[in-house]
Write a protein that holds these residues in place. Structure first.
Motif, short mmCIF file in Angstrom:
data_model
loop_
_atom_site.label_atom_id
_atom_site.label_comp_id
_atom_site.label_asym_id
_atom_site.label_seq_id
_atom_site.Cartn_x
_atom_site.Cartn_y
_atom_site.Cartn_z
N PHE A 13 0.83 -1.21 0.00
CA PHE A 13 0.00 0.00 0.00
C PHE A 13 0.86 1.25 0.00
O PHE A 13 1.85 1.34 0.73
CB PHE A 13 -0.91 0.02 1.23
N THR A 14 0.47 2.23 -0.80
CA THR A 14 1.04 3.58 -0.75
C THR A 14 -0.10 4.56 -0.57
O THR A 14 -1.07 4.56 -1.34
CB THR A 14 1.80 3.91 -2.04
N GLY A 15 0.00 5.39 0.47
CA GLY A 15 -1.07 6.35 0.73
C GLY A 15 -0.95 6.92 2.13
O GLY A 15 0.15 6.99 2.70
N SER A 16 -2.08 7.30 2.69
CA SER A 16 -2.07 7.96 4.00
C SER A 16 -1.79 6.97 5.12
O SER A 16 -2.06 5.77 5.01
CB SER A 16 -3.41 8.65 4.24
N THR A 17 -1.28 7.51 6.24
CA THR A 17 -1.02 6.68 7.41
C THR A 17 -2.30 6.08 7.95
O THR A 17 -2.33 4.90 8.34
CB THR A 17 -0.31 7.52 8.49
N ALA A 18 -3.38 6.85 7.96
CA ALA A 18 -4.65 6.36 8.51
C ALA A 18 -5.15 5.15 7.73
O ALA A 18 -5.54 4.12 8.32
CB ALA A 18 -5.70 7.47 8.49
N VAL A 19 -5.15 5.23 6.41
CA VAL A 19 -5.63 4.11 5.60
C VAL A 19 -4.65 2.95 5.66
O VAL A 19 -5.05 1.78 5.75
CB VAL A 19 -5.87 4.56 4.14
#
Length: 480
Positions: A230-236
């Motif tokens: 996964f690459t993206g926000s810490t929350a997600v």
């Protein structure tokens, strides 16, 4: 250009079949420079997702047995096809993401180079042989592909992020089901077309779009899928990691950052400010490695603030296709809406607004490059990633104090250090609690290097030989 030329169709790619948006429910794709609808992306049904999972599971044992040199050749052919198709891909990228057209062309070339580099690591799956007590025995440790991979990517680098994730997994011998960002589908679709045209067998790569939560939960829960990337926000990212942990599946997470910049008083202040300009406005500040917290020595603080503010104030903000554009719009309305509260909070806490701090979303999502000075540590911008063209500057006197301030956040992706001291340049990077440090230059990672963070910025690598290692598992073989 954005409101007169439509993008390529946002297709699904399942088991070698292209499914157009006209055959499914669709999501409109918006040009952030004009707010016009420029395309439509197909929404995968549960049956589509299940078919993609089945294809990845059915083909992975044959793909893992494909010679590493054959895998290398396919990935490198696809990289060359991206170069050959750079103009239409870059046009679509700018139309969907908003970045200047020249930057989009650079991203296509950069992605192709990364894919070449990762492809050459396919034949280098090294193991080792251990000595044994028995003369007729042998003990070996070998590396094998982990299996089908569920991959999720974001919109800020719509070709680079899917390209390096897919190339690394394919090079290792894994099959992939990827869900790229619905806001910027054309680049990922172009990647899938290039790989298919390069000879990638049907079912080895599958691409779906749609409801992120529904697709991710279905992919992660499937016993066929063996790893989550996964690459993206810490929350997600942490949410997906918890879901994967329920099924004992390994994850690779490349999450948010909050890069500190430490500037000592033994540097050419004007040169550092000029470098900082390019780094801050790149991709409209929508990068996990974007410099945010500038800690500048008190002896050169005012000079740096003055020069950096002048440079940011002179940036041309316009449609990414405009002549001489320095920075395009923010990629979507969510990012635009987030900017003003960040600035207002900092000013309310005593920060000085040097330049920018205003935007206009009447036509597109345009925000002026913003510099805040004298920013206290409790301001939102000093603690939460703005993911936009906002820079915050604060002064320091003591080296130990500034290192403590640089390290105090839970994020640990990248950091930047500027100094004229060779001794300091060697010593301080080891004291910065991040995955990557750049000394006397901006930009972290390169085409063939490790790219990853620590703490709440994630774990694992998206680049270099380590990226292929992410998709391998070790096996012990004992023979007698």
């Amino acid at each position: 250009m954005g409101d007169t030329i439509r993008n390529p169709d946002g297709e699904l790619f399942v088991d070698g079949r292209w499914i157009p948006s006209s055959a499914r429910d669709g999501i409109d794709v918006e040009d952030p420079a004009t707010r016009a609808t420029v395309g439509r992306v197909a929404v995968a049904t549960d049956d589509d997702v299940d078919a993609a999972i089945d294809a990845a599971g059915r083909t992975w044992r044959e793909w893992r047995e494909t010679s590493p040199h054959a895998r290398t050749a396919i990935i490198m052919r696809a990289a060359q096809l991206l170069r050959d198709r750079a103009v239409p891909i870059a046009e679509a990228m700018t139309r969907e993401n908003g970045k200047p057209y020249g930057d989009s062309l650079d991203e296509v070339a950069y992605t192709a180079d990364i894919m070449d580099s990762l492809a050459t690591d396919a034949p280098r799956r090294f193991g080792h042989v251990l000595p044994t007590a028995a003369a007729d025995g042998r003990t070996m440790v070998v590396s094998e592909p982990v299996g089908p991979v569920a991959a999720f990517t974001t919109w800020n680098y719509p070709l680079t992020v899917p390209g390096r994730k897919v190339a690394a997994a394919l090079a290792a011998g894994c099959t992939v089901v990827i869900k790229p960002a619905e806001e910027t589908p054309a680049s990922a679709v172009a990647l899938a077309h290039a790989l298919a045209d390069a000879g990638l067998p049907d079912g080895v790569l599958n691409m779906v779009f749609g409801d992120p939560a529904r697709i991710s939960s279905r992919l992660i829960a499937s016993p066929v899928m063996r790893k989550v990337s996964f690459t993206g926000s810490t929350a997600v990212g942490t949410l997906l990691a918890r879901q994967a942990a329920e099924h004992a599946k390994p994850t690779m997470l490349e999450l948010g950052g909050h890069a500190p910049v430490i500037v000592f008083d033994d540097v050419d202040v004007d040169a550092v400010a000029q470098q900082a300009l390019g780094a801050k406005i790149h991709n409209t500040g929508q990068s996990c490695g974007s410099p945010i917290r500038f800690y500048v020595h008190e002896n050169v603080y005012e000079r740096f603030v003055e020069r950096f503010g002048e440079l940011l104030g002179g940036v041309s903000v316009a449609d990414g296709f405009a002549e001489g554009v320095g920075m395009g719009p923010l990629a979507n309305g969510r990012r635009f809406a987030a900017m003003e509260p960040i600035v207002r909070d900092a000013v309310s806490r005593g920060a000085r607004l040097v330049t920018g701090g205003v935007g206009d979303d009447s036509v597109g999502y345009y925000w002026r490059p913003t510099l805040l000075a004298d920013v206290p540590e409790d301001a939102v911008v000093m603690n939460e990633e703005p993911f936009g063209p906002i820079a915050a500057v604060s002064s320091f006197r003591d080296e130990s104090d500034v290192i403590e301030r640089a390290n105090r956040l839970p994020f640990g992706l990248g950091a930047y250090l500027f100094t004229g001291s060779a001794e300091r340049a060697l010593r301080i990077p080891g004291r910065l609690d991040v995955g990557m440090v750049s000394v006397n230059r901006f930009g972290v990672g390169a085409r063939d290097t490790f790219f990853g963070g620590r703490k709440e910025s994630g774990y694992g690598s998206e680049g270099g030989p380590e990226a292929v290692e992410e998709y391998l598992v070790r096996k012990l073989i004992v023979q007698s």
